[in-house]
Design an enzyme around this catalytic site. Sequence first.
Site, short mmCIF file in Angstrom:
data_model
loop_
_atom_site.label_atom_id
_atom_site.label_comp_id
_atom_site.label_asym_id
_atom_site.label_seq_id
_atom_site.Cartn_x
_atom_site.Cartn_y
_atom_site.Cartn_z
N LEU A 26 0.84 -1.21 0.00
CA LEU A 26 0.00 0.00 0.00
C LEU A 26 0.87 1.25 0.00
CD1 LEU A 26 -2.84 -0.87 2.58
CD2 LEU A 26 -2.94 -0.96 0.09
N CYS A 50 -4.73 -0.01 -9.40
CA CYS A 50 -4.09 -0.06 -8.09
C CYS A 50 -4.03 1.26 -7.32
CB CYS A 50 -2.66 -0.59 -8.21
SG CYS A 50 -2.63 -2.34 -8.59
C1 UDX Z 1 1.27 0.27 -10.47
C2 UDX Z 1 2.65 0.13 -9.81
O1 UDX Z 1 3.64 0.77 -10.62
C3 UDX Z 1 2.98 -1.32 -9.60
O2 UDX Z 1 4.22 -1.45 -8.91
C4 UDX Z 1 1.87 -1.98 -8.81
O3 UDX Z 1 2.14 -3.36 -8.69
C5 UDX Z 1 0.52 -1.78 -9.49
O4 UDX Z 1 0.28 -0.40 -9.71
P1 UDX Z 1 0.36 0.08 -12.96
O5 UDX Z 1 -0.87 0.71 -12.40
O6 UDX Z 1 0.21 -1.15 -13.76
O7 UDX Z 1 1.36 -0.29 -11.77
O8 UDX Z 1 1.13 1.15 -13.88
P2 UDX Z 1 2.06 2.40 -13.58
O9 UDX Z 1 3.17 2.36 -14.56
O10 UDX Z 1 2.46 2.51 -12.16
O11 UDX Z 1 1.14 3.65 -13.98
C6 UDX Z 1 0.01 4.04 -13.22
C7 UDX Z 1 -0.57 5.30 -13.76
O12 UDX Z 1 0.28 6.42 -13.52
C8 UDX Z 1 -0.79 5.29 -15.28
O13 UDX Z 1 -2.02 5.89 -15.58
C9 UDX Z 1 0.36 6.12 -15.80
O14 UDX Z 1 0.08 6.71 -17.03
C10 UDX Z 1 0.51 7.15 -14.71
N1 UDX Z 1 1.85 7.77 -14.65
C11 UDX Z 1 2.94 7.02 -14.37
C12 UDX Z 1 1.98 9.14 -14.82
O15 UDX Z 1 1.01 9.86 -15.04
N2 UDX Z 1 3.23 9.71 -14.72
C13 UDX Z 1 4.34 8.97 -14.45
O16 UDX Z 1 5.44 9.55 -14.36
C14 UDX Z 1 4.20 7.57 -14.27
#
Ligand code: UDX
EC number: 1.1.1.22
Length: 484
Positions: free
Chosen positions: A221, A276
């Site tokens: 979390l 998540c």
């Molecule tokens: C996330 C965590 O990274 C991962 O470790 C956990 O197990 C599950 O949740 P995920 O949701 O699959 O993974 O993708 P992630 O790459 O973390 O992106 C989440 C969101 O944040 C996306 O909508 C992405 O576009 C956004 N994001 C990410 C941004 O807006 N800016 C960034 O710099 C990085």
Amino acid sequence: ICGKMVKICCIGAGYVGGPTMAVIALKCPAIEVVVVDIAKPRIDAWNSEQLPIYEPGLDEVVKECRGRNLFFSTDVEKHVAEADIIFVSVNTPTKTRGLGAGKAADLTYWESAARMIADVSKSDKIVVEKSTVPVKTAEAIEKILTHNSKGINYQILSNPEFLAEGTAIEDLFKPDRVLIGGRETPEGKKAVQALKEVYAHWVPEDRIITTNLWSAELSKLAANAFLAQRISSVNAISALCEATGANVSEVAYAVGKDTRIGPKFLNASVGFGGSCFQKDILNLVYICECNGLPEVANYWKQVIKINDYQKSRFVNRVVASMFNTVSGKKIAVLGFAFKKDTGDTRETPAIDVCHGLLGDKAQISIYDPQVTEDQIQRDLSMAKFDWDHPRHLQPTSPTAFKQVSVVWDAYEATKGAHGLCILTEWDEFKTLDYQRIFDNMQKPAFVFDGRNVVDPEKLREIGFIVYSIGKPLDAWLKDMPAVA
Ligand code: UDX
Ligand code: UDX
Ligand code: ADP
């Protein structure tokens, strides 16, 4: 477990269970891995050529192991009964009603999985929490199992998954760390060791962290809350950049160069999505409130509030730039998935942005390389929090249908449009023929880049009016008041 072949069963063939088990099977040929799910269409898809989720590299891994030591089945009880290690990777959505609605995790699926394990088990089991569940869930599960145990010994472990969608296979092959939490009793330690041995087939020893149960649960979390917080922090700064003439990319670069901060997860965007971040933060907030820590709860709640603000700020920019109305205007939406390289749309900012535009009576034409029309229509017609409860679908709103079209080509989507919104950072959006797009759009032609994928200067040379998150504004936009 000593000596004989280890059998693993994973309950839940979703985004986490499927890829994780496929990689375990690939890396541990001597272990039999069966992934079970109550959803027959999902299992059928896992057994077909068209896997139910799009994930780079997944096809190859599944092809190599399926039928060898990797199996997908709906015969949940049989495989649970036979397994030594049971991973539980069922969905844990946010509760939609009752105590803690809108915040607490709905553990219905988890509880029914636990009761089923208790019902069918005839030998000792290690039960591994894989889906993110609130802190102290392991204790509840332990109670369910031991109160129904018929003399069977259960060890509960927490082994949260840190893979990100779109890079799941890469993340599973080379994890930053594997986290295993367990009881600090001799039996607990033995169970931790058994699971550690599975990962040790390919993960270096120093990357396998063992902790107590609660630390493992809370770390998941906390990790997601920290990651989301970085995005909300940079997004908050992006609003200030627009107001002052600073450039958020330059600011993020300069800030990230500090090794204490680091460069990752500082990309300003229209907002974070995914199954998540929001869910886990809401969980964290709820747990804080339940533990009498309202200040801490409010601190984390703010991460979600800024995310909501960022989405509505984007919609306001669109509407304000286009003479304060998008009614009847065609708006192209490029990208609907919550990030690139996935077809997943759970909590995607595109849903809120589209709702905002639809609220102002826009005609939306959507293109995403991995999301089907069906999925988009379903997402747009569902009330918030409903994505995980397909059976409780709201009746589809007819206005959403009429106002939304889904097409399979960016040029088709933008033809005759007044404005174009980029909502997912798909690589192909960087190399579109924007001259051709401009020529086929209404004038003035607007681009609203919610992911900073295009070069605003180049597009301005073509003739577009461009809004990029956190970048210096066009003279045009400066005159349009656009804050929520
Ligand atoms: C996330 C965590 O990274 C991962 O470790 C956990 O197990 C599950 O949740 P995920 O949701 O699959 O993974 O993708 P992630 O790459 O973390 O992106 C989440 C969101 O944040 C996306 O909508 C992405 O576009 C956004 N994001 C990410 C941004 O807006 N800016 C960034 O710099 C990085
Ligand atoms: C800070 C910045 O680090 C520096 O880059 C900037 O130029 C000036 O402000 P300084 O205040 O001198 O430098 O010390 P710093 O090491 O950042 O610590 C600030 C406070 O945070 C201290 O009270 C320190 O004890 C505390 N701190 C730091 C923590 O409580 N936990 C930590 O993990 C780190
Ligand atoms: P995640 O992203 O956490 O992997 P998903 O929603 O993609 O979540 O996957 C969870 C899966 O768990 C779904 O396919 C659902 O059908 C399955 N599931 C839920 N409850 C049970 C259960 N009691 N037994 C077997 N499978 C279950």
